[in-house]
Design a protein around this motif. Structure first.
Motif, PDB file in Angstrom:
ATOM      1  N   LYS A 210       9.612  10.742  12.751  1.00 43.52           N
ATOM      2  CA  LYS A 210       7.352  10.492  12.905  1.00 43.52           C
ATOM      3  C   LYS A 210       7.492  10.494  11.255  1.00 43.52           C
ATOM      4  O   LYS A 210       5.964   9.572  10.890  1.00 43.52           O
ATOM      5  CB  LYS A 210       6.940  12.228  13.249  1.00 43.52           C
ATOM      6  N   ASP A 211       7.790  10.821  10.286  1.00 50.71           N
ATOM      7  CA  ASP A 211       8.130  10.701   9.058  1.00 50.71           C
ATOM      8  C   ASP A 211       8.058   8.824   8.671  1.00 50.71           C
ATOM      9  O   ASP A 211       7.534   8.500   7.842  1.00 50.71           O
ATOM     10  CB  ASP A 211       9.259  11.349   8.039  1.00 50.71           C
ATOM     11  N   THR A 212       8.798   8.441   9.473  1.00 52.89           N
ATOM     12  CA  THR A 212       8.879   7.301   8.953  1.00 52.89           C
ATOM     13  C   THR A 212       7.776   6.432  10.393  1.00 52.89           C
ATOM     14  O   THR A 212       8.727   4.678  10.639  1.00 52.89           O
ATOM     15  CB  THR A 212       9.985   6.466   9.496  1.00 52.89           C
ATOM     16  N   SER A 213       7.173   6.902  10.820  1.00 52.08           N
ATOM     17  CA  SER A 213       6.559   6.024  12.381  1.00 52.08           C
ATOM     18  C   SER A 213       5.328   5.467  11.545  1.00 52.08           C
ATOM     19  O   SER A 213       4.868   4.855  12.186  1.00 52.08           O
ATOM     20  CB  SER A 213       6.728   6.745  13.620  1.00 52.08           C
ATOM     21  N   ILE A 214       4.903   6.566  10.487  1.00 48.40           N
ATOM     22  CA  ILE A 214       3.376   6.518  10.375  1.00 48.40           C
ATOM     23  C   ILE A 214       3.148   4.291   9.913  1.00 48.40           C
ATOM     24  O   ILE A 214       3.883   4.518   8.959  1.00 48.40           O
ATOM     25  CB  ILE A 214       2.754   7.335   8.930  1.00 48.40           C
TER      26      ILE A 214
ATOM     27  N   ASP B 130      -6.284 -11.248   4.280  1.00 45.61           N
ATOM     28  CA  ASP B 130      -6.820 -11.822   2.503  1.00 45.61           C
ATOM     29  C   ASP B 130      -5.025 -12.117   1.661  1.00 45.61           C
ATOM     30  O   ASP B 130      -4.641 -13.157   1.594  1.00 45.61           O
ATOM     31  CB  ASP B 130      -7.527 -11.876   1.416  1.00 45.61           C
ATOM     32  N   PHE B 131      -3.852 -11.482   2.409  1.00 41.42           N
ATOM     33  CA  PHE B 131      -3.161 -11.272   1.950  1.00 41.42           C
ATOM     34  C   PHE B 131      -2.252 -12.200   2.699  1.00 41.42           C
ATOM     35  O   PHE B 131      -2.239 -11.357   3.946  1.00 41.42           O
ATOM     36  CB  PHE B 131      -2.782 -10.217   1.330  1.00 41.42           C
ATOM     37  N   GLY B 132      -1.116 -13.043   2.351  1.00 37.47           N
ATOM     38  CA  GLY B 132       0.128 -13.282   2.757  1.00 37.47           C
ATOM     39  C   GLY B 132       0.588 -12.316   3.725  1.00 37.47           C
ATOM     40  O   GLY B 132       1.111 -12.697   5.277  1.00 37.47           O
ATOM     41  N   LYS B 133       1.421 -11.609   2.223  1.00 33.63           N
ATOM     42  CA  LYS B 133       2.118 -10.308   3.152  1.00 33.63           C
ATOM     43  C   LYS B 133       2.016  -9.540   2.809  1.00 33.63           C
ATOM     44  O   LYS B 133       1.651  -8.955   1.439  1.00 33.63           O
ATOM     45  CB  LYS B 133       3.489 -10.540   2.633  1.00 33.63           C
ATOM     46  N   VAL B 134       1.542  -7.932   3.223  1.00 32.95           N
ATOM     47  CA  VAL B 134       1.113  -6.741   3.563  1.00 32.95           C
ATOM     48  C   VAL B 134       1.928  -5.450   3.579  1.00 32.95           C
ATOM     49  O   VAL B 134       2.205  -5.766   4.274  1.00 32.95           O
ATOM     50  CB  VAL B 134      -0.023  -6.291   4.082  1.00 32.95           C
ATOM     51  N   TYR B 135       2.689  -4.861   2.696  1.00 29.78           N
ATOM     52  CA  TYR B 135       3.764  -3.940   3.540  1.00 29.78           C
ATOM     53  C   TYR B 135       2.855  -2.522   3.038  1.00 29.78           C
ATOM     54  O   TYR B 135       2.583  -2.122   2.268  1.00 29.78           O
ATOM     55  CB  TYR B 135       4.859  -3.250   2.247  1.00 29.78           C
ATOM     56  N   TYR B 136       3.414  -1.630   4.453  1.00 26.22           N
ATOM     57  CA  TYR B 136       2.491   0.027   3.636  1.00 26.22           C
ATOM     58  C   TYR B 136       3.617   0.413   4.085  1.00 26.22           C
ATOM     59  O   TYR B 136       5.147   1.007   4.397  1.00 26.22           O
ATOM     60  CB  TYR B 136       2.254   0.071   5.706  1.00 26.22           C
ATOM     61  N   PHE B 137       3.976   1.771   3.001  1.00 28.91           N
ATOM     62  CA  PHE B 137       4.691   2.382   2.533  1.00 28.91           C
ATOM     63  C   PHE B 137       4.544   4.037   2.389  1.00 28.91           C
ATOM     64  O   PHE B 137       3.287   4.296   1.621  1.00 28.91           O
ATOM     65  CB  PHE B 137       5.435   2.058   1.252  1.00 28.91           C
ATOM     66  N   THR B 138       4.866   5.287   3.435  1.00 28.31           N
ATOM     67  CA  THR B 138       4.759   6.621   2.784  1.00 28.31           C
ATOM     68  C   THR B 138       5.950   7.503   2.668  1.00 28.31           C
ATOM     69  O   THR B 138       6.519   7.027   3.280  1.00 28.31           O
ATOM     70  CB  THR B 138       4.335   6.980   4.380  1.00 28.31           C
ATOM     71  N   PRO B 139       5.815   8.167   1.781  1.00 21.99           N
ATOM     72  CA  PRO B 139       7.418   9.021   0.918  1.00 21.99           C
ATOM     73  C   PRO B 139       7.470   9.594   2.941  1.00 21.99           C
ATOM     74  O   PRO B 139       6.530  10.286   3.287  1.00 21.99           O
ATOM     75  CB  PRO B 139       7.067  10.283   0.740  1.00 21.99           C
ATOM     76  N   TRP B 140       9.116  10.023   2.657  1.00 22.01           N
ATOM     77  CA  TRP B 140       9.296  10.134   4.271  1.00 22.01           C
ATOM     78  C   TRP B 140      10.793  10.965   3.856  1.00 22.01           C
ATOM     79  O   TRP B 140      11.374  11.607   4.698  1.00 22.01           O
ATOM     80  CB  TRP B 140       9.428   9.312   5.157  1.00 22.01           C
ATOM     81  N   VAL B 141      11.501  10.444   2.035  1.00 16.93           N
ATOM     82  CA  VAL B 141      12.942  11.455   2.533  1.00 16.93           C
ATOM     83  C   VAL B 141      13.006  12.859   1.913  1.00 16.93           C
ATOM     84  O   VAL B 141      12.411  13.387   2.002  1.00 16.93           O
ATOM     85  CB  VAL B 141      13.473  10.720   1.119  1.00 16.93           C
ATOM     86  N   SER B 142      14.239  13.395   2.545  1.00 15.80           N
ATOM     87  CA  SER B 142      14.322  14.874   2.649  1.00 15.80           C
ATOM     88  C   SER B 142      15.643  14.922   3.430  1.00 15.80           C
ATOM     89  O   SER B 142      16.260  13.904   3.927  1.00 15.80           O
ATOM     90  CB  SER B 142      12.995  15.578   3.876  1.00 15.80           C
ATOM     91  N   GLY B 143      15.598  16.418   3.231  1.00 18.47           N
ATOM     92  CA  GLY B 143      17.545  16.549   3.902  1.00 18.47           C
ATOM     93  C   GLY B 143      16.680  16.293   5.552  1.00 18.47           C
ATOM     94  O   GLY B 143      18.409  16.281   5.995  1.00 18.47           O
TER      95      GLY B 143
ATOM     96  N   VAL C 289       1.043  -1.185  -0.058  1.00 14.91           N
ATOM     97  CA  VAL C 289       0.325   0.140   0.018  1.00 14.91           C
ATOM     98  C   VAL C 289       0.485   1.459   0.164  1.00 14.91           C
ATOM     99  O   VAL C 289       1.971   1.046   0.694  1.00 14.91           O
ATOM    100  CB  VAL C 289      -0.532   0.097   1.941  1.00 14.91           C
ATOM    101  N   TYR C 290       0.802   2.081  -1.333  1.00 11.49           N
ATOM    102  CA  TYR C 290       1.301   3.329  -1.219  1.00 11.49           C
ATOM    103  C   TYR C 290       0.520   4.314  -0.556  1.00 11.49           C
ATOM    104  O   TYR C 290      -0.448   4.614  -1.770  1.00 11.49           O
ATOM    105  CB  TYR C 290       2.518   3.504  -2.847  1.00 11.49           C
ATOM    106  N   ASP C 291       1.182   4.881  -0.038  1.00  8.39           N
ATOM    107  CA  ASP C 291       0.081   5.930   1.014  1.00  8.39           C
ATOM    108  C   ASP C 291       0.835   6.809   1.406  1.00  8.39           C
ATOM    109  O   ASP C 291       2.352   7.410   1.325  1.00  8.39           O
ATOM    110  CB  ASP C 291      -1.545   5.332   2.283  1.00  8.39           C
ATOM    111  N   PHE C 292       0.056   7.760   1.894  1.00 10.82           N
ATOM    112  CA  PHE C 292       0.561   9.596   2.866  1.00 10.82           C
ATOM    113  C   PHE C 292       0.178   9.026   3.956  1.00 10.82           C
ATOM    114  O   PHE C 292       0.765  10.964   4.784  1.00 10.82           O
ATOM    115  CB  PHE C 292      -0.064  10.473   2.070  1.00 10.82           C
ATOM    116  N   GLY C 293      -0.597   8.454   4.702  1.00 12.29           N
ATOM    117  CA  GLY C 293      -0.575   8.766   5.933  1.00 12.29           C
ATOM    118  C   GLY C 293      -2.471   8.155   6.206  1.00 12.29           C
ATOM    119  O   GLY C 293      -2.962   7.769   7.151  1.00 12.29           O
ATOM    120  N   THR C 294      -3.696   8.713   5.924  1.00  8.07           N
ATOM    121  CA  THR C 294      -4.494   9.063   5.247  1.00  8.07           C
ATOM    122  C   THR C 294      -5.447   7.246   5.655  1.00  8.07           C
ATOM    123  O   THR C 294      -6.456   6.902   6.388  1.00  8.07           O
ATOM    124  CB  THR C 294      -5.435   9.794   4.352  1.00  8.07           C
ATOM    125  N   PHE C 295      -4.835   6.349   4.898  1.00 12.85           N
ATOM    126  CA  PHE C 295      -5.615   4.836   4.024  1.00 12.85           C
ATOM    127  C   PHE C 295      -4.877   3.686   4.793  1.00 12.85           C
ATOM    128  O   PHE C 295      -4.640   2.547   4.275  1.00 12.85           O
ATOM    129  CB  PHE C 295      -5.831   4.828   3.173  1.00 12.85           C
TER     130      PHE C 295
END
Length: 553
Positions: A186-190, A168-181, A152-158
């Motif tokens: 908190k950016d990698t905690s959601i 229903d899926f064997g494995k689910v990964y969740y990702f939100t963009p976080w990269v900045s200088g 799931v490629y999200d921004f935190g809402t879903f």
């Protein structure tokens, strides 16, 4: 991405036979533009399984292509791989995979296609193989897609989407963009800490292995199209994002389709907008969606009532205000706004779907009905919109806000080419085969939904305090599956906290469903009374009025 492969028993078995699945995978990775090389643990003069270094290089060139071959005579390869800046390494030896995990940030993938191993299995290898087999059996038995991986490629809402797919899926990964200088914790905690899915911080390290990649939000159309070109199953709006991102583009498309539009003008900077607002009254201002974080759609009554907001925007944006763009519309006089929240795939909408009302900032209520029972004006609009979506290869969630004007005309005011919020959480709960619809739909197939209830309601949980502060909700354990949390983090004790984003004062919702609308409303009231939190607001009054309207059809 820099990828490396082991040689013995990963590309070529010890009995001299080729491991074709590995060959095909490497060739695909090279075609996709990855930097691929071979790293084998041996001295190049040593003979192993009948091959010395020259034989290995010759084999790779003939079977795979002209890619580098590195020889490493250390006990384990992890130091060499780390120095090479490798992102992902494929190896048949569980000890190598364990060493990568322990000593580096390199992702290790165990190759299990090898045959004819000429050495005895180590204790670690036996344990790993037993664990893999046990997990596979469990997944196959208990979950429909137990052998599949979803991201799931999200921004935190879903976050709720990850929870639902994990059923229903064997494995689910969740990702939100976080990269900045200068990223924050908190950016990698959601989305982290939850037991049923795993948060990942590097999307492309996992994309290759995914069977489904779900984009619940609009945007990232370029990423989606790239993934589709790589042969991945993608649930999302793809290039159709422009219909929501660029407001005037959308209006022009409506006109091309012969659909009604309110009187609309475009503005391309803040000064243009201010000039119009000073001279005219009773207008609606909508920013292009790519600037939505600056402010939401608002009703301009007079300049004196709007001036405070505009001055705040001008101060906040400074010189960047010259880039602000969007549209200004005359209001549509109407007593009815119709919510169309569903999905589109295989060139069509479902034949049985929810008819609903959304009360802004409060929630959503719906009933399940047949396509032909929807208002004729809505059907006429959707029949014209379907070919437009199909032209973009659309396969994803879709929402529409449609108003029935006092003039008798139907207006498609706003497209939402994403999961609806609110609405998504309750609809996923009401649909028994949601994961099947998404997985098959991402491949262009149409699967009829199996609804388990006639009515559904989702009430938002709001708090202005939590815009800038961390907070926790307290509620009985049995309510857990009825509570949706956004921008959430689960700590080591199992407590779920919201991570403030300074934008949304709605940080969750509570749902209820049933076949009797009165019983459903009583149940949602009961659930609300059990939810406690600091300065938390939950108000379903207007939703109850909408529910009465649904009951009367």
């Amino acid at each position: 991405m820099r990828l490396t492969w082991d040689f013995d028993n990963s590309l070529r078995n010890h009995d001299g036979t080729d491991i074709e699945p590995s060959h095909r995978k490497i060739k695909k990775q090279i075609a996709e533009g990855h930097e691929v090389s071979i790293v084998t643990r041996r001295h190049e003069d040593d003979i192993h399984s009948g091959f010395d270094g020259d034989d290995v290089e010759k084999y790779v060139k003939e079977k795979i292509g002209n890619i580098p071959v590195h020889f490493d005579d250390s006990e384990l390869k992890y130091k060499t791989l780390d120095e090479m800046g490798v992102h992902v390494h494929y190896d048949d030896d569980p000890k190598e995979i364990e060493a990568l995990k322990k000593h580096t940030n390199i992702k290790g993938i165990l190759v299990t296609d090898g045959k004819g191993v000429d050495t005895k299995k180590t204790e670690v290898q036996t344990q790993v193989e037993t664990q893999v087999k046990t997990q596979s059996k469990t997944f196959d038995k208990d979950k429909k897609y137990g052998d599949k991986i979803a991201i799931v490629y999200d921004f935190g809402t879903f976050i709720s989407v990850a929870h639902r797919l994990a059923q229903d899926f064997g494995k689910v990964y969740y990702f939100t963009p976080w990269v900045s200088g200068f990223p924050y914790v908190k950016d990698t905690s959601i989305g982290s800490g939850f037991p049923d899915f795993e948060r990942i911080d590097n999307f492309w390290d996992y994309a290759d292995e995914a069977d489904l990649i779900y984009f619940p939000e609009v945007s990232c159309g370029d990423v989606q199209k790239k993934l589709v070109a790589l042969g991945k199953n993608v649930w999302g709006s793809r290039g159709a994002e422009i219909l929501e991102m660029k407001r005037m583009f959308w209006i022009e498309k409506l006109k091309e389709l012969g659909l009604e539009t309110p009187e609309t003008r475009e503005f391309n900077n803040l000064e243009e907008l201010i000039k119009i607002l000073k001279e005219e009254e009773d207008l609606y201002v909508k920013l292009d969606d790519m600037f939505r974080g600056e402010f939401e759609t608002f009703h301009h009554v007079t300049w004196s009532t709007t001036r405070g907001l505009i001055e705040k925007v001008r101060y906040h944006m400074g010189a960047l205000a010259e880039r602000l763009s969007g549209i200004i519309q005359k209001p549509i006089k109407s007593k009815l706004e119709f919510g169309f929240d569903i999905w589109f795939t295989g060139g069509k909408f479902p034949s049985v779907l929810p008819i609903g009302y959304e009360i802004k900032d409060l929630g959503y209520v719906c009933k399940i009905d047949k396509w032909e029972n929807m208002p004729s004006g809505v059907l006429a609009i959707m029949e014209k919109i379907a070919p437009l979506l199909q032209s973009y290869g659309y396969r994803g969630s879709f929402s529409a806000e449609i108003r029935h004007g006092d003039d008798g005309k139907w207006y498609f005011t706003d497209p939402c080419l994403r999961n609806a919020n609110p609405a998504s959480f309750i609809l996923m709960d009401m649909c028994d085969n949601f994961s099947e619809i998404v997985y098959e739909g991402s491949q262009g197939k149409t699967v009829p939904p199996i609804w388990n209830s006639k009515y559904g309601v989702e009430v938002t949980i709001n708090s202005e305090f939590l815009l800038q502060n961390y907070g926790e909700l307290n509620y009985p354990k049995e309510l857990g599956k009825k509570i949706n949390r956004m921008n959430a983090y689960c700590d080591s004790k199992g407590c779920v906290w919201n991570v403030p984003d300074g934008v949304k004062d709605s940080f969750g919702s509570v749902i209820e469903k049933g076949n009797d609308i009165d019983d459903m409303l009583k149940a949602i009231r009961s659930s609300m009374d059990k939810i406690k939190g600091y300065k938390v607001e939950i108000n379903p009054t207007q939703l109850e009025e909408a529910a009465v309207a649904l009951k009367k059809n």
